[in-house]
Scaffold this motif. Structure first.
Motif, PDB file in Angstrom:
ATOM      1  N   GLU A  39       0.792  -1.235   0.000  1.00 29.77           N
ATOM      2  CA  GLU A  39       0.000   0.000   0.000  1.00 29.77           C
ATOM      3  C   GLU A  39       0.823   1.283   0.000  1.00 29.77           C
ATOM      4  O   GLU A  39       0.351   2.313  -0.451  1.00 29.77           O
ATOM      5  N   HIS A  40       2.084   1.250   0.457  1.00 29.20           N
ATOM      6  CA  HIS A  40       2.913   2.457   0.494  1.00 29.20           C
ATOM      7  C   HIS A  40       3.931   2.528  -0.645  1.00 29.20           C
ATOM      8  O   HIS A  40       4.783   3.416  -0.651  1.00 29.20           O
ATOM      9  N   ASP A  41       3.845   1.618  -1.590  1.00 33.80           N
ATOM     10  CA  ASP A  41       4.742   1.627  -2.740  1.00 33.80           C
ATOM     11  C   ASP A  41       3.885   1.749  -3.999  1.00 33.80           C
ATOM     12  O   ASP A  41       3.100   0.851  -4.307  1.00 33.80           O
ATOM     13  N   ASP A  42       4.022   2.863  -4.709  1.00 38.35           N
ATOM     14  CA  ASP A  42       3.151   3.131  -5.861  1.00 38.35           C
ATOM     15  C   ASP A  42       3.211   2.037  -6.925  1.00 38.35           C
ATOM     16  O   ASP A  42       2.180   1.607  -7.441  1.00 38.35           O
ATOM     17  N   LEU A  43       4.415   1.597  -7.274  1.00 37.39           N
ATOM     18  CA  LEU A  43       4.542   0.592  -8.328  1.00 37.39           C
ATOM     19  C   LEU A  43       3.962  -0.754  -7.888  1.00 37.39           C
ATOM     20  O   LEU A  43       3.177  -1.360  -8.620  1.00 37.39           O
ATOM     21  N   ARG A  45       1.751  -1.338  -5.589  1.00 36.39           N
ATOM     22  CA  ARG A  45       0.297  -1.186  -5.458  1.00 36.39           C
ATOM     23  C   ARG A  45      -0.378  -1.249  -6.828  1.00 36.39           C
ATOM     24  O   ARG A  45      -1.402  -1.907  -7.012  1.00 36.39           O
ATOM     25  N   ALA A  46       0.217  -0.592  -7.832  1.00 33.55           N
ATOM     26  CA  ALA A  46      -0.345  -0.601  -9.193  1.00 33.55           C
ATOM     27  C   ALA A  46      -0.313  -2.008  -9.800  1.00 33.55           C
ATOM     28  O   ALA A  46      -1.248  -2.395 -10.503  1.00 33.55           O
ATOM     29  N   PRO A  83       2.080  -0.059 -15.811  1.00 33.67           N
ATOM     30  CA  PRO A  83       2.554   0.476 -14.530  1.00 33.67           C
ATOM     31  C   PRO A  83       4.074   0.451 -14.396  1.00 33.67           C
ATOM     32  O   PRO A  83       4.661   1.352 -13.795  1.00 33.67           O
ATOM     33  N   GLN A  86       5.554   3.333 -16.419  1.00 39.21           N
ATOM     34  CA  GLN A  86       5.244   4.650 -15.848  1.00 39.21           C
ATOM     35  C   GLN A  86       5.939   4.908 -14.516  1.00 39.21           C
ATOM     36  O   GLN A  86       5.962   6.039 -14.046  1.00 39.21           O
ATOM     37  N   ALA A  87       6.527   3.895 -13.913  1.00 39.96           N
ATOM     38  CA  ALA A  87       7.153   4.042 -12.598  1.00 39.96           C
ATOM     39  C   ALA A  87       8.415   4.885 -12.689  1.00 39.96           C
ATOM     40  O   ALA A  87       9.150   4.808 -13.673  1.00 39.96           O
TER      41      ALA A  87
END
Length: 183
Positions: A39-43, A45-46, A83, A86-87
């Motif tokens: 949940e705290h890592d954008d990639l 989580r995506a 994803p 885009q990271a």
């Protein structure tokens, strides 16, 4: 932005390794065994949001995604690529602490230091080549507990040949009485 250089199938039929042109993890590998951990890592989580993803492992210039049996790679790979593309790159980023939960391991323990050196020099590069890794999660006398990461986490050979090979190398290089178990 990390660009995908190559997609490699691993010995684990449910794991694929994305070889990247830029790093996504600085310093330590990142291991996410479920969406909650991500949940705290954008990639990460995506990648979990795509669906059918059961774990994500990132190290330097590769990402290993492990899936469930609900969708084949032919359908899933095109959904995972955006994803990743885009990271942001982790090039030049400050190294982060490991992202897996593990009991405290006494890093000053001489046996742990010897084991880590052997892991770093011989075992981890071989596991990374197949999209995986491992970490020491504990020790009791001469019993060493490890946790497989990435493609190794659910690979059928991880509990047999790979584990026996790791134990054999550690017995030869560190102590002939070492026993290695997975947790």
């Amino acid at each position: 932005m990390p660009k995908i250089a190559e997609i490699e199938y691993t010995p684990n039929p449910n794991a694929v390794k994305f070889q990247l042109k830029e790093p996504v993890a600085a310093g330590f590998p990142k291991a996410f065994r479920d969406a909650e951990m991500a949940e705290h890592d954008d990639l990460a989580r995506a990648l979990f949001a795509v669906g059918h993803v059961v774990s994500v492992f990132m190290q330097d210039k590769f990402i290993t995604v492990t899936k469930d049996d609900g969708m084949g790679w032919t359908e899933l790979l095109p959904k995972l690529a955006p994803p990743i593309r885009q990271a942001p790159s982790a090039a030049g980023a400050t190294p982060e602490a490991p992202h897996w939960d593990r009991p405290e391991v006494d890093e000053n323990d001489p046996l742990i230091q010897q084991i880590r050196k052997v892991l770093t020099d011989t075992i981890l590069p071989a596991l990374a080549a197949d999209g995986g890794g491992l970490d020491i999660v504990g020790r009791h006398e001469k019993q060493v507990m490890i946790r497989y990461l990435g493609a190794c986490g659910s690979c059928p050979s991880g509990l047999t040949g790979t584990l026996m090979a790791i134990e054999g190398i550690l017995r030869k290089e560190v102590d002939p009485e070492i026993v290695v178990i997975t947790v």
